[in-house]
Motif scaffolding. Structure first.
Motif: not given
Length: 175
Positions: A19-29, A52-57
């Motif tokens: 979900t969109p709420e997973d963006a930070d968790r995806l970035t962390t992994v 920041d660029d990876v999270r935006a992606r």
């Protein structure tokens, strides 16, 4: 009454759509996996991780209707992820990652199976210097196509394209 075996692994978590709420968790992994596996390709002193660029992606990827992102939650750490896969509607695996301390437990294979690209020629791009990932893909039957391109992040190392033959089982060779 039987005592639980302390060496037994817990039942695997369910794979679910991101979900969109997973963006930070995806970035962390992705950050953890990249720093652990690719320091020789992207020396951190010269090329700090572009968080920041990876999270935006990831935000863009999660909003893209042509991309399916699946995640594996961490059963032992609520709110954390173990692995992810993103595959687009052309059958291209865009992203696959596993938290480093969970490497070697079959999560990458499981995520590729879950992605089920439903195409005769699934494909992906992998850094030429990512020997760990390339070894996994080759073990699972992926082969180089001969195509290459520059990666999206400095110093723009070479990525190679891999494909898997139709009907090839992502669980690896028989035997």
């Amino acid at each position: 009454m039987r005592r639980p075996d302390p060496s037994a692994r817990p039942a695997p978590a369910e794979i679910r759509p991101a979900t969109p709420e997973d963006a930070d968790r995806l970035t962390t992994v992705e950050r953890a996996a990249s720093l652990a596996a690719l320091g020789h390709v992207f020396p951190p002193d010269e090329y700090p991780y572009p968080t920041d660029d990876v999270r935006a992606r990831w935000v863009r990827t999660l909003a893209d209707a042509a991309v399916t992102v699946l995640v594996l939650d961490d059963e032992l750490r609520p709110g954390a992820l173990v692995a992810f896969v993103a595959v687009d509607d052309t059958g291209c695996v865009r992203h696959l990652g596993v938290r480093p301390r969970s490497w070697g437990h079959g999560h990458a294979r499981r995520m590729l199976e879950a992605a089920n690209t439903r195409t005769d020629r699934p494909r992906l791009w992998v850094l030429e210097g990512n020997t760990r990932a390339r070894g996994l893909y080759e073990h699972l039957g992926w082969r180089a196509t001969g195509r290459s391109r520059a990666a999206e992040w400095p110093p723009y190392p070479t990525e190679v394209e891999l494909t898997r033959t139709a009907g090839r089982d992502v669980r690896g060779p028989a035997g």
